[in-house]
Write a protein that holds these residues in place. Structure first.
Motif, PDB file in Angstrom:
ATOM      1  N   VAL A  93       0.834  -1.198   0.000  1.00  0.00           N
ATOM      2  CA  VAL A  93       0.000   0.000   0.000  1.00  0.00           C
ATOM      3  C   VAL A  93       0.872   1.253   0.000  1.00  0.00           C
ATOM      4  O   VAL A  93       1.723   1.426   0.875  1.00  0.00           O
ATOM      5  N   LEU A  94       0.672   2.101  -0.999  1.00  0.00           N
ATOM      6  CA  LEU A  94       1.270   3.437  -1.013  1.00  0.00           C
ATOM      7  C   LEU A  94       0.268   4.385  -0.365  1.00  0.00           C
ATOM      8  O   LEU A  94      -0.917   4.355  -0.698  1.00  0.00           O
ATOM      9  N   ILE A  95       0.722   5.219   0.543  1.00  0.00           N
ATOM     10  CA  ILE A  95      -0.172   6.134   1.248  1.00  0.00           C
ATOM     11  C   ILE A  95       0.149   7.566   0.856  1.00  0.00           C
ATOM     12  O   ILE A  95       1.306   7.991   0.896  1.00  0.00           O
ATOM     13  N   GLY A  96      -0.889   8.297   0.437  1.00  0.00           N
ATOM     14  CA  GLY A  96      -0.711   9.669  -0.002  1.00  0.00           C
ATOM     15  C   GLY A  96      -1.698  10.593   0.673  1.00  0.00           C
ATOM     16  O   GLY A  96      -2.654  10.161   1.314  1.00  0.00           O
ATOM     17  N   GLN A  97      -1.454  11.880   0.526  1.00  0.00           N
ATOM     18  CA  GLN A  97      -2.278  12.901   1.167  1.00  0.00           C
ATOM     19  C   GLN A  97      -3.074  13.659   0.120  1.00  0.00           C
ATOM     20  O   GLN A  97      -2.528  14.081  -0.905  1.00  0.00           O
ATOM     21  N   ALA A  98      -4.373  13.843   0.404  1.00  0.00           N
ATOM     22  CA  ALA A  98      -5.257  14.550  -0.528  1.00  0.00           C
ATOM     23  C   ALA A  98      -5.771  15.844   0.074  1.00  0.00           C
ATOM     24  O   ALA A  98      -6.822  16.342  -0.308  1.00  0.00           O
ATOM     25  N   ALA A  99      -5.028  16.402   1.037  1.00  0.00           N
ATOM     26  CA  ALA A  99      -5.455  17.649   1.668  1.00  0.00           C
ATOM     27  C   ALA A  99      -5.452  18.779   0.651  1.00  0.00           C
ATOM     28  O   ALA A  99      -4.673  18.782  -0.293  1.00  0.00           O
ATOM     29  N   GLY A 100      -6.332  19.745   0.862  1.00  0.00           N
ATOM     30  CA  GLY A 100      -6.359  20.896  -0.033  1.00  0.00           C
ATOM     31  C   GLY A 100      -7.713  21.155  -0.641  1.00  0.00           C
ATOM     32  O   GLY A 100      -7.840  22.001  -1.517  1.00  0.00           O
ATOM     33  N   GLY A 101      -8.735  20.426  -0.198  1.00  0.00           N
ATOM     34  CA  GLY A 101     -10.074  20.701  -0.683  1.00  0.00           C
ATOM     35  C   GLY A 101     -10.484  19.811  -1.840  1.00  0.00           C
ATOM     36  O   GLY A 101      -9.759  18.898  -2.251  1.00  0.00           O
ATOM     37  N   PRO A 102     -11.671  20.082  -2.410  1.00  0.00           N
ATOM     38  CA  PRO A 102     -12.225  19.226  -3.461  1.00  0.00           C
ATOM     39  C   PRO A 102     -11.313  19.091  -4.681  1.00  0.00           C
ATOM     40  O   PRO A 102     -11.260  18.029  -5.287  1.00  0.00           O
TER      41      PRO A 102
END
Length: 336
Positions: A93-102
């Motif tokens: 599993v690669l884990i990433g961040q999707a912060a920053g809104g839609p």
């Protein structure tokens, strides 16, 4: 020395194909034959070459998991269960961040790492189903919450509206009448946020209490500092709450701190409830009443849905699965 299928077959006295069938979990193998193969595997300490297997299938053996913020406790605990469920399938599993809104969540859902991963699990916070509807269907995607009943891809969630209604009703049943909600977002709110707001409002209607929008406090992110800031705003706004429902446990922990700094007792002056049942809430002072989703089941179902899409039909309509939750009542609403 790394042993091969051929070595296991020779040790068990069967064909390489039979060993392959056992390793891959095919059911149509005689029990005595399966037992001999499994014994040979154990004796030789054979481990399948997952890289070679994935290459033959046109797979990487890697999936991605994206959430709003990597250090958010609720996401971190959920990620642990996803990694465990994926490992049982031999996946990395690669884990990433999707912060920053839609916009950022839409970009991630559109197929980040199309050539690197076999599938993607996204835990959206700010996006609605419409925000995510334009994604490319090339890479299978499963959403963990946040999409409602008509999302653009498979998703698994709890009943956010029912959970918020039950938590708010619990506070009202304790005699609280000015129950605040912390966790609305100042910009476009994701579906999960809207459902929690709807459940919160429904509890007031069922109790015959007027809904007061002044008791709804926004939070730009679901962090401890945002929860503390929201409580400080409420205390100085002229609408002093006697209870607070936070849409995430991190917000609730921040709320506890701000109430302590203001000299208010929890739950004597202000009762506090959260969402997520993170481990920190079981050790806070007071311990935190919270909506507790079955996080392990959420993760396993998300991985199962993704596996079905990777190995099976990618064109069938999206599926929506709902996982149970429970309301864990603790000291922050009931006292010691």
């Amino acid at each position: 020395m790394r042993h091969r299928l051929k070595d296991v077959a020779e040790r068990a006295g069967v064909s390489v194909k039979t060993v392959s069938n056992v390793v891959n979990g095919y059911q149509h193998v005689r029990p005595d034959t399966r037992a001999r193969v499994e014994q040979a595997i154990a004796e030789l300490r054979y481990r399948p070459n997952l890289s070679a297997r994935n290459l033959r299938k046109g797979r990487t053996g890697v999936i991605a998991l994206a959430g709003p913020e990597l250090d958010a406790p609720s996401f971190a605990e959920l990620a642990r269960h996803v990694v465990t469920a994926a490992a049982e399938r031999g996946w990395t599993v690669l884990i990433g961040q999707a912060a920053g809104g839609p916009g950022r969540e839409r970009s991630v859902a559109a197929g980040i790492g199309d050539h690197l991963v076999d599938g993607l699990i996204v835990s959206p916070l700010a996006s609605t189903a419409d925000d995510l509807a334009g994604r490319d269907a090339g890479t299978p995607v499963v959403f963990l919450g946040g999409c409602g009943d008509h999302g653009p891809a498979d998703h698994v969630t709890i009943d956010d509206a029912a959970a918020a209604r039950e938590a708010t009703a619990h506070l009202i049943a304790l005699g609280r009448r000015r129950v605040a909600a912390i966790g609305a977002r100042p910009t476009a709110e994701g579906t999960g946020v809207r459902l929690r707001l709807a459940g919160y409002a429904a509890a007031f209607a069922e109790a015959g209490i007027a809904y007061d929008e002044r008791l709804v406090a926004s939070a730009p992110a679901w962090r401890r500092a945002d929860g503390a800031a929201a409580v400080r705003h409420l205390l100085t706004s002229g609408v002093r709450p006697d209870a607070v429902l936070c849409f995430d446990d991190a917000l609730a922990l921040g709320a506890l701190r701000a109430l302590h700094e203001a000299g208010l007792r929890v739950p004597g002056d202000v009762a506090v409830a959260g969402f997520g049942d993170i481990e920190d809430g079981r050790f806070s002072i007071p311990t935190l009443t919270t909506v507790a989703p079955d996080k392990e089941r959420l993760a396993r179902l998300a991985v199962d849905l993704l596996a079905d899409r990777i190995d099976g039909d990618r064109s069938s309509p999206p599926r929506a699965l709902t996982v149970p939750y429970r309301l864990e009542t603790r000291e922050s609403t009931l006292g010691r």
